[in-house]
Scaffold this motif. Sequence first.
Motif, short mmCIF file in Angstrom:
data_model
loop_
_atom_site.label_atom_id
_atom_site.label_comp_id
_atom_site.label_asym_id
_atom_site.label_seq_id
_atom_site.Cartn_x
_atom_site.Cartn_y
_atom_site.Cartn_z
N ALA A 1 -7.60 -15.57 3.41
CA ALA A 1 -6.55 -16.08 2.83
C ALA A 1 -5.25 -15.32 3.24
CB ALA A 1 -6.75 -16.43 1.49
N GLY A 2 -5.21 -13.95 3.71
CA GLY A 2 -4.40 -13.42 4.14
C GLY A 2 -3.82 -12.18 3.04
N ASP A 3 -4.75 -11.96 2.11
CA ASP A 3 -4.41 -10.95 1.05
C ASP A 3 -5.50 -10.00 0.92
OD1 ASP A 3 -2.99 -10.10 -1.05
OD2 ASP A 3 -3.72 -11.44 -2.63
N VAL A 4 -5.15 -9.30 0.11
CA VAL A 4 -6.15 -7.99 -0.17
C VAL A 4 -6.65 -7.99 -1.62
CG1 VAL A 4 -5.36 -6.36 1.62
CG2 VAL A 4 -4.28 -6.36 -0.77
N ASP A 5 -7.85 -7.40 -2.03
CA ASP A 5 -8.34 -7.32 -3.25
C ASP A 5 -8.44 -6.11 -4.09
OD1 ASP A 5 -10.66 -6.53 -2.20
OD2 ASP A 5 -11.38 -8.50 -2.05
N THR A 6 -8.14 -5.22 -3.41
CA THR A 6 -8.41 -3.82 -3.84
C THR A 6 -7.32 -2.64 -3.26
OG1 THR A 6 -10.65 -3.97 -3.68
CG2 THR A 6 -10.15 -1.92 -4.07
N PRO B 1 -9.41 -18.15 -7.60
CA PRO B 1 -9.91 -18.96 -6.43
C PRO B 1 -8.98 -18.65 -5.12
CG PRO B 1 -9.36 -20.46 -8.11
CD PRO B 1 -9.01 -19.04 -8.61
N PRO B 2 -9.54 -18.51 -4.00
CA PRO B 2 -8.91 -18.29 -2.59
C PRO B 2 -7.88 -19.15 -2.63
CG PRO B 2 -11.40 -18.24 -2.42
CD PRO B 2 -11.04 -18.77 -3.72
N MET C 1 -12.23 -5.86 -0.33
CA MET C 1 -13.83 -5.47 -0.84
C MET C 1 -14.60 -6.28 -1.59
SD MET C 1 -12.90 -1.37 -1.42
CE MET C 1 -11.48 -0.64 -0.64
N VAL C 2 -13.93 -7.25 -2.28
CA VAL C 2 -14.52 -8.10 -3.32
C VAL C 2 -14.92 -9.51 -2.84
CG1 VAL C 2 -14.02 -9.44 -5.44
CG2 VAL C 2 -13.12 -7.07 -5.39
N ASP C 3 -13.99 -10.05 -1.88
CA ASP C 3 -14.40 -11.30 -1.56
C ASP C 3 -13.64 -11.40 -0.16
OD1 ASP C 3 -14.75 -13.82 -1.20
OD2 ASP C 3 -14.13 -14.75 -3.16
N GLU C 4 -14.65 -11.74 0.85
CA GLU C 4 -14.05 -12.13 2.16
C GLU C 4 -13.02 -13.17 2.32
OE1 GLU C 4 -17.01 -12.59 4.87
OE2 GLU C 4 -17.92 -10.43 4.54
N LYS C 5 -13.32 -14.14 1.40
CA LYS C 5 -12.33 -15.08 1.45
C LYS C 5 -10.98 -14.87 1.15
CE LYS C 5 -15.98 -18.74 0.05
NZ LYS C 5 -16.40 -18.11 -1.41
N ILE C 6 -10.62 -14.11 0.12
CA ILE C 6 -9.23 -13.49 -0.23
C ILE C 6 -8.82 -12.76 1.14
CG2 ILE C 6 -8.05 -11.60 -1.22
CD1 ILE C 6 -10.06 -12.15 -3.84
N VAL D 1 -1.14 -19.63 -2.68
CA VAL D 1 0.19 -19.84 -3.21
C VAL D 1 0.76 -18.69 -4.24
CG1 VAL D 1 -0.72 -22.27 -3.26
CG2 VAL D 1 -0.95 -21.19 -5.32
N SER D 2 0.11 -17.74 -4.86
CA SER D 2 0.55 -17.02 -5.64
C SER D 2 1.44 -15.99 -5.24
CB SER D 2 -0.63 -16.38 -6.32
OG SER D 2 -1.28 -15.49 -5.24
N GLY D 3 1.46 -16.07 -3.70
CA GLY D 3 2.18 -14.84 -3.01
C GLY D 3 1.37 -13.61 -2.88
N GLY D 4 0.17 -13.64 -3.34
CA GLY D 4 -0.74 -12.46 -2.82
C GLY D 4 -0.75 -11.60 -3.96
#
Lengths: 339, 339, 339, 339
Positions: free
Chosen positions: D209-214, D161-162, D201-206, D167-170
């Motif tokens: 939230a300032g992170d990447v997903d790929t 979840p975004p 590329m997976v989820d814009e919400k990520i 909180v996970s550090g990305g």
Amino acid sequence: MKKIKIGVIGTGRIGKVHTETIAQNIPEAQIVALADINKSSAKELASRFSVKSVTEDYRDIINNQEIDAVLICSPTDTHARIIIEAAKAGKHIFCEKPVDLDLNTIQNALDAVEKSGVKLMVGFNRRFDSNFKKIKQMVVEGKIGEPHILKITSRDPAPPPPEYVAVSGGMFLDMTIHDFDMARYIVGSEVEEVYVAAGVMVDEKIGKAGDVDTAILTLKFENGTLGVIDNSRQAVYGYDQRVEIFGSEGMVKVDNNAPDNHDYYSRDGVHSSLPLNFFMDRYIEAYASEIKEFCHAVAEDLHVSVGGKDGLLSVAIGLAAKKSLKLKRPVKVSEVFDK
Amino acid sequence: MKKIKIGVIGTGRIGKVHTETIAQNIPEAQIVALADINKSSAKELASRFSVKSVTEDYRDIINNQEIDAVLICSPTDTHARIIIEAAKAGKHIFCEKPVDLDLNTIQNALDAVEKSGVKLMVGFNRRFDSNFKKIKQMVVEGKIGEPHILKITSRDPAPPPPEYVAVSGGMFLDMTIHDFDMARYIVGSEVEEVYVAAGVMVDEKIGKAGDVDTAILTLKFENGTLGVIDNSRQAVYGYDQRVEIFGSEGMVKVDNNAPDNHDYYSRDGVHSSLPLNFFMDRYIEAYASEIKEFCHAVAEDLHVSVGGKDGLLSVAIGLAAKKSLKLKRPVKVSEVFDK
Amino acid sequence: MKKIKIGVIGTGRIGKVHTETIAQNIPEAQIVALADINKSSAKELASRFSVKSVTEDYRDIINNQEIDAVLICSPTDTHARIIIEAAKAGKHIFCEKPVDLDLNTIQNALDAVEKSGVKLMVGFNRRFDSNFKKIKQMVVEGKIGEPHILKITSRDPAPPPPEYVAVSGGMFLDMTIHDFDMARYIVGSEVEEVYVAAGVMVDEKIGKAGDVDTAILTLKFENGTLGVIDNSRQAVYGYDQRVEIFGSEGMVKVDNNAPDNHDYYSRDGVHSSLPLNFFMDRYIEAYASEIKEFCHAVAEDLHVSVGGKDGLLSVAIGLAAKKSLKLKRPVKVSEVFDK
Amino acid sequence: MKKIKIGVIGTGRIGKVHTETIAQNIPEAQIVALADINKSSAKELASRFSVKSVTEDYRDIINNQEIDAVLICSPTDTHARIIIEAAKAGKHIFCEKPVDLDLNTIQNALDAVEKSGVKLMVGFNRRFDSNFKKIKQMVVEGKIGEPHILKITSRDPAPPPPEYVAVSGGMFLDMTIHDFDMARYIVGSEVEEVYVAAGVMVDEKIGKAGDVDTAILTLKFENGTLGVIDNSRQAVYGYDQRVEIFGSEGMVKVDNNAPDNHDYYSRDGVHSSLPLNFFMDRYIEAYASEIKEFCHAVAEDLHVSVGGKDGLLSVAIGLAAKKSLKLKRPVKVSEVFDK
């Protein structure tokens, strides 16, 4: 939750496996007593899993009012007698395969079970393997259409000691019996006729003990499906257990399991791990699933999926196979039943 | 380099394949004449590959002094007669399988060949497939030790028309004959006995034509090896051609070939390509290797690796299989030879 | 059918392959002239395939009125010049990769081609491999959804001689150039930026010649896809050529090809055949498909699927890779074009 | 046998797994206390496995004189503090990854551990997976010679979840951290530099939230080995976890595990099962092996194989990755340590 109470008769290799599974992974059951003529073996197991009662005499378990169900893991020639006594005492029964080597003896045991109304489950553990369950499921779902050809490869990593061969009833009743059960399970139809071609190729002592160690068995099923089992007592590369079923709409096959799935590419070729070499490793999860089903069926009064008839028919096919080998012709399974 | 001169008798599917291979890829041979009762088929082929002579009558090829060797690609019932005439004319002979459906007829043809001293090669193309050559090589190198169990899976993608079934000699002489030859080739020993379990599961018309379409055949070899062949006239997923041999020191198996080796992972599962669906695709390289060996053997006066005896014995096993099906018992191959 | 007439310039390894394919398998084309500064090589090839004209001077081919198309299989530093001359003479052109090592030189050649209106096809043979065509097709069909990650593994079986390294333009322009083209082909979008991590691990002489032999290249594509290529000049187990593409709806990957698909199970493990070890074996069918497409495009006046822009951009990415290695930072492909 | 006494701090998903393993399968250890701010969760778990003490305050465990070792399974931001307190109290420590997101905080915790002389093991469970252990073993045995290229594919089945992302550090500190540890483990050398190419590329919400997903991450190791990790937060076909290492003498790779190994051949293709889809299924045995090692190391005073330095360095590489992404250039791991 009221736990069902279980007594285990026979604390050899397989008795230990079931005891451990129940103690560690089946909250709805509790082992309350162990019996073995080798009392020290039973005691050692009892202390590991905090089983309160240990005995040399399985009758102490049969007569124990507290006990709901027994696991019969003792030698084959004691199975039928214990089944009968346990049934009369109203205990539900899990019995290792084979029930007995004699069809009348098995039938008497099944009659006792039926009369008393207890549950009887026979230990054909392979039905609970994830590969074989998958292939069965796909057949049931119609994925292969009408089944035409079943192929089972079943090869042990090493032959048993010749002295065991003599008492075990021979390869067909000791080893192939699992394949006969698998054949009936996968195809979902009864074996009508069997033809055996076999020889002694692995160990001459097996031949001297009156048995064979290598065989090809052709099966004809009532629904017309043809089947073939190939057996060897010794695959130097390990325990080889594969099944394939072919039908009007496709084919599905399952392969061996290995301890890891690495592929190593060197100058010499591509190399990977051998199949798991020991039935306890290969079927460890299947043993657990099997005994869970039994405990759950007792606790919730459900049907067991492998019953007395399965125990009886697998032995009948084995006896037909022995007869085919002797007479050098196909033998109908019905020929081995007394008229 | 003097090119050997070749005449092709029969310009149907397989005649075309061999003509094309020789014209394009075998510099040491030249096709100089084509014969087919359907002259337009022969003419079309001749023009594609600049073959100078075309005839309706194969005897024009037999009598052509220029020709060194003939390829017999005409219908089965003409093979033996043409072999005899070609042998008498001193032509080397490549003949498609089966040589004939009758053992005496085959023997007469082989006698003519022996008398004349020409070479005779029989078209068991699968021996030239890279997978099967590999498995043979590993057996010869002793990689599996003493062979114990041979398994051949051989399933066609679709059944032939019922009218073909009638003239082909049935599944065992038309289709399984390749597997009989493969069995002899891989094991390196003769088949002594065969037992057949079979049925009609694919197409009732095949049954009405007096044949079966699904079978399991158990073989016993002179060296003690046991073998099993499973056949179907219809594998909906394509042409299924696998071989496995198991022995005292290990096991080797070869699988089908696919047009590519992709693996596609989607939400629904992992998916890959089906086996090549047509024998011409699967064995295209084997056909080429086969005919190259023949041409080279003629050009250099070498031994051919698949001879008349191979043609004879594969038919004999097929006849034994037919007898086993009829008599519902194992049949020795020796039973089908006249005493 | 009027055959197109072809002249081959350069009769080294790849010139021979194309000549053989056209002579044997492409009825719509005919090789009428061969040119090589090593005239004996050209003569030998001409005699094998009945090519009537042989010359030391490629201009004889350019000036030959009869010729419709030329194959440029000579050394890289002659490509651009010959393209320009052939284009002016109105010949269609097939040119081996790379077109040149200099972008301006390539652009001049492409300008000449455009001006004259002839076809130019560049020899990126791997696009014609059945595995890579399959993966491309699945991407185009949307089977993986939006592409996210492309992975190419490309390792040679053995390094080239150090003296070749010096003239070849280095690993990125000689070897990785195939992977750059494959990346563009599979993803269907242009490479925008490249980052290289590389080293000399295989052969110090390669380092002394100013090149690297092991590399990981990260690619960013215009459509956002990320890509990675890993290269080695020496995989001791053979020629390693794999591609994987991952996207929003799934993943597809293709593996190496082997000469057979046997699996051998011994006491030591499961063993199978190494990948085909030589690019001529691995891509033999791709070379044939490629040259067939070119001949067919010329004969029927069709579009060629790999054109001058493909030749230009693959070199540009290679130059960007060299710059990234030197500057130790990601480099945009646009940086290597003169402003 | 004296059992070691263990307290578990945090009874969420992973705390439950370790509790169950110890209770059922590790006779040399006993869970005596559970702590969770959600006391009902702890109580429920305690009753299932007969754990006598339950608390909301982890300090009750730290202060419990009876306890030999603690498992820290609470949220990341509590790890370092609990480590310090546990170390001061002389408890051996097993801590889930990451130790913390801040290097100084981690270092302080490691200092406290060193000062007190207790054992600290960090929960990089994948090192205990049978596939990865095998690949490590083969590298150590020199089967691949000098390592040249390491490739890790690591893709999750679905994004978190975004709100967790924040909180996970990305991704690099939450997910790729496992791959960094795997890289160091397999290669047996430290990561010197990292370069990141990444996107959303997976989820814009990520992305919001300032992170990447790929991502594709290139690693350079001190010993010269090159490495690449490719990550995605969403592989629709399941949890994709593969490793390959290539070197001067060969290559070894390991693939995903599936719930069964069936192959289904239908008209549409060949189909098989997807990889296990959930990290708990895939790594269930690895979790058990890991915690067994910890308990055994405490009981027998042995070295633990994954220590505080491993916890520190994996975070450092993650921070270098974040810096590379921000600065769009390769970043040395040393850059993230305060000078």
